[in-house]
Design a protein around this motif. Structure first.
Motif, PDB file in Angstrom:
ATOM      1  N   UNK A 121     104.488 116.652  21.446  1.00  8.37           N
ATOM      2  CA  UNK A 121     103.392 116.018  20.696  1.00  8.37           C
ATOM      3  C   UNK A 121     103.793 115.545  19.307  1.00  8.37           C
ATOM      4  N   UNK A 122     104.838 116.140  18.747  1.00  4.67           N
ATOM      5  CA  UNK A 122     105.280 115.741  17.414  1.00  4.67           C
ATOM      6  C   UNK A 122     106.125 114.477  17.433  1.00  4.67           C
ATOM      7  N   UNK A 123     106.494 113.998  18.624  1.00  5.54           N
ATOM      8  CA  UNK A 123     107.347 112.809  18.713  1.00  5.54           C
ATOM      9  C   UNK A 123     106.609 111.664  19.401  1.00  5.54           C
ATOM     10  N   UNK A 124     105.335 111.578  19.162  1.00  6.69           N
ATOM     11  CA  UNK A 124     104.542 110.526  19.808  1.00  6.69           C
ATOM     12  C   UNK A 124     105.051 109.156  19.382  1.00  6.69           C
ATOM     13  N   UNK A 125     105.295 108.296  20.367  1.00  3.98           N
ATOM     14  CA  UNK A 125     105.678 106.909  20.112  1.00  3.98           C
ATOM     15  C   UNK A 125     105.195 106.076  21.279  1.00  3.98           C
ATOM     16  N   UNK A 126     105.145 104.759  21.068  1.00 10.45           N
ATOM     17  CA  UNK A 126     104.742 103.896  22.164  1.00 10.45           C
ATOM     18  C   UNK A 126     105.682 103.992  23.347  1.00 10.45           C
ATOM     19  N   UNK A 127     106.985 104.081  23.069  1.00  7.81           N
ATOM     20  CA  UNK A 127     107.955 104.170  24.143  1.00  7.81           C
ATOM     21  C   UNK A 127     107.807 105.451  24.945  1.00  7.81           C
ATOM     22  N   UNK A 128     107.609 106.588  24.246  1.00  7.04           N
ATOM     23  CA  UNK A 128     107.424 107.853  24.948  1.00  7.04           C
ATOM     24  C   UNK A 128     106.152 107.848  25.779  1.00  7.04           C
ATOM     25  N   UNK A 145      92.346 106.585  -1.249  1.00  5.19           N
ATOM     26  CA  UNK A 145      91.808 105.573  -0.322  1.00  5.19           C
ATOM     27  C   UNK A 145      92.744 105.346   0.860  1.00  5.19           C
ATOM     28  N   UNK A 146      94.032 105.663   0.690  1.00  2.13           N
ATOM     29  CA  UNK A 146      94.999 105.570   1.780  1.00  2.13           C
ATOM     30  C   UNK A 146      95.418 106.988   2.162  1.00  2.13           C
ATOM     31  N   UNK A 147      95.281 107.314   3.425  1.00  6.71           N
ATOM     32  CA  UNK A 147      95.637 108.650   3.904  1.00  6.71           C
ATOM     33  C   UNK A 147      96.606 108.537   5.063  1.00  6.71           C
ATOM     34  N   UNK A 148      97.675 109.335   5.005  1.00  2.88           N
ATOM     35  CA  UNK A 148      98.623 109.424   6.112  1.00  2.88           C
ATOM     36  C   UNK A 148      98.300 110.683   6.897  1.00  2.88           C
ATOM     37  N   UNK A 149      97.910 110.519   8.148  1.00  5.22           N
ATOM     38  CA  UNK A 149      97.429 111.646   8.942  1.00  5.22           C
ATOM     39  C   UNK A 149      98.524 112.369   9.699  1.00  5.22           C
ATOM     40  N   UNK A 150      99.704 111.747   9.834  1.00  7.85           N
ATOM     41  CA  UNK A 150     100.707 112.280  10.731  1.00  7.85           C
ATOM     42  C   UNK A 150     100.368 111.915  12.169  1.00  7.85           C
ATOM     43  N   UNK A 151     100.980 112.622  13.116  1.00  9.89           N
ATOM     44  CA  UNK A 151     100.788 112.329  14.533  1.00  9.89           C
ATOM     45  C   UNK A 151      99.404 112.792  14.985  1.00  9.89           C
ATOM     46  N   UNK A 152      98.709 111.940  15.691  1.00 15.71           N
ATOM     47  CA  UNK A 152      97.457 112.291  16.359  1.00 15.71           C
ATOM     48  C   UNK A 152      97.562 111.848  17.806  1.00 15.71           C
ATOM     49  N   UNK A 153      96.910 112.560  18.693  1.00 16.12           N
ATOM     50  CA  UNK A 153      96.917 112.155  20.094  1.00 16.12           C
ATOM     51  C   UNK A 153      95.641 112.665  20.753  1.00 16.12           C
ATOM     52  N   UNK A 154      95.402 112.181  21.956  1.00 15.54           N
ATOM     53  CA  UNK A 154      94.240 112.631  22.708  1.00 15.54           C
ATOM     54  C   UNK A 154      92.941 112.337  21.989  1.00 15.54           C
ATOM     55  N   UNK A 155      92.021 113.293  21.983  1.00 18.59           N
ATOM     56  CA  UNK A 155      90.700 113.079  21.361  1.00 18.59           C
ATOM     57  C   UNK A 155      90.774 112.724  19.882  1.00 18.59           C
TER      58      UNK A 155
END
Length: 338
Positions: free
Chosen positions: A17-24, A220-230
């Motif tokens: 889950x920490x390596x979420x990418x379009x390719x994966x 105003x700009x937030x970096x959330x890190x990896x998110x997936x699923x819900x």
């Protein structure tokens, strides 16, 4: 009749889950879909060129192997050595030679990999044309399997003045998050927010630079890190506009997902993005041009009629979006024909 068994060589950690990418994500959907269509899929994660080459050497003659293009770049010599003995299909998510700064060694490895493949599966028509244009693969050896889209339930109309921007993708130079921040710095504060969703691990120095730059926007700009699923689905429901400022892009899976959620797009007119947004609901700008991006974002923020038109167009376009079942079928046909 072809033996419906395939060894799928993929990068290490495609289920992490920490390596979420379009390719994966694409690899996982193809792997699971082929299994659901009666293929016996043996997935092998390759940590490096030696691991990939060892796997290829251990396969029996005539075996079918599907190789993720990233692994293929590492193990081009091993793939070349296996050519003729194995049925090799390369799954190319990108054209490495199209990236700024691509080295001679990378381009040579890419050429060697494609030359050894019986068939090449690409994720966009643009990639197919680019491979042919560069003389890397002849058109008759290419199959196109565009990413599918999980279409969400019909979105509500929502507030007309929402200015919540969303940018989804690994934080990397080719995704252009620095261009986005440069553009936002040119726009007066008008109640907008921006959430940058994606992994910072693969390109740590660049991601750290983007994070430092984001601090100037006072929250105003937030970096959330990896998110997936819900969690990721919630971001698409929350976002009023997806911004995709890529410098290089084969198709744009985040763009397709946004369209599946009924979210309009402002994106760079590069690679396969124009094909992905065909049907409306998007504004395209030149890649790497923060001023043009700022103008487009400013228009979205200040022109209610534009927002209404793009929302209407993107909702209408949801009907014809590609499916993952179609993606899997296209890959299966390439495996059968190799």
């Amino acid at each position: 009749m072809i033996d419906r068994a395939v060894t799928f060589l993929v990068p290490e950690g495609i289920d992490d889950p920490a390596r979420v990418s379009g390719g994966n994500l694409y690899d996982r959907r193809i792997r699971d879909g082929l299994g659901g269509q009666g293929w016996r899929v043996s997935t092998v994660e390759a940590p490096d060129a030696a691991g990939a080459t060892s796997t290829l050497r251990g396969l029996p003659g005539g075996a079918t192997v599907l190789v993720d293009g990233l692994v293929g770049l590492w193990a081009a010599e091993g793939i070349a050595a296996a050519a003729g003995r194995l049925r090799i299909v390369v799954l190319a998510h990108m054209v490495a030679a199209a990236f700024p700064g691509a080295t001679d060694a990378t381009m040579a490895a890419e050429r060697r990999m494609f030359a050894a493949a019986d068939r090449v599966v690409v994720t966009s028509s643009w990639t197919a044309k680019e491979l042919s244009r560069r003389g890397l693969v002849t058109s008759e050896r290419i199959a196109v399997a565009v990413p599918g889209v999980d279409v969400a339930e019909a979105p509500g109309e929502g507030p007309k003045n929402r200015l919540d921007l969303l940018c989804v993708g690994v934080v990397a130079p080719h995704k252009g998050q620095d261009v986005l921040l440069d553009a936002l710095a040119r726009i007066p504060e008008q109640g907008w927010t921006c959430r940058i969703v994606g992994s910072s691990r693969p390109f740590g120095d660049f991601a750290s630079s983007v994070a430092r730059d984001a601090q100037r926007f006072s929250g105003r700009v937030r970096m959330t890190g990896v998110l997936h699923g819900p969690e990721l689905a919630a971001e698409y429901r929350r976002g009023a506009l997806l911004v995709a400022p890529s410098r290089v892009e084969s198709s744009g899976m985040a763009i397709a997902e946004a369209r599946g959620h009924g979210v309009p797009v402002v994106a760079a007119a590069v690679g396969g993005i124009p094909d992905t947004v065909a049907g409306g609901g998007a504004v395209l700008v030149p890649p790497g041009d923060p001023e043009a991006l700022a103008v487009a974002l400013g228009a979205w923020m200040t022109d209610p009629a534009l927002r209404t038109r793009l929302r209407t167009e993107v909702r209408a376009a949801r009907v014809g979006l590609p499916t993952w079942a179609g993606s899997v079928s296209a890959v299966a046909r390439a495996l059968e024909a190799s």
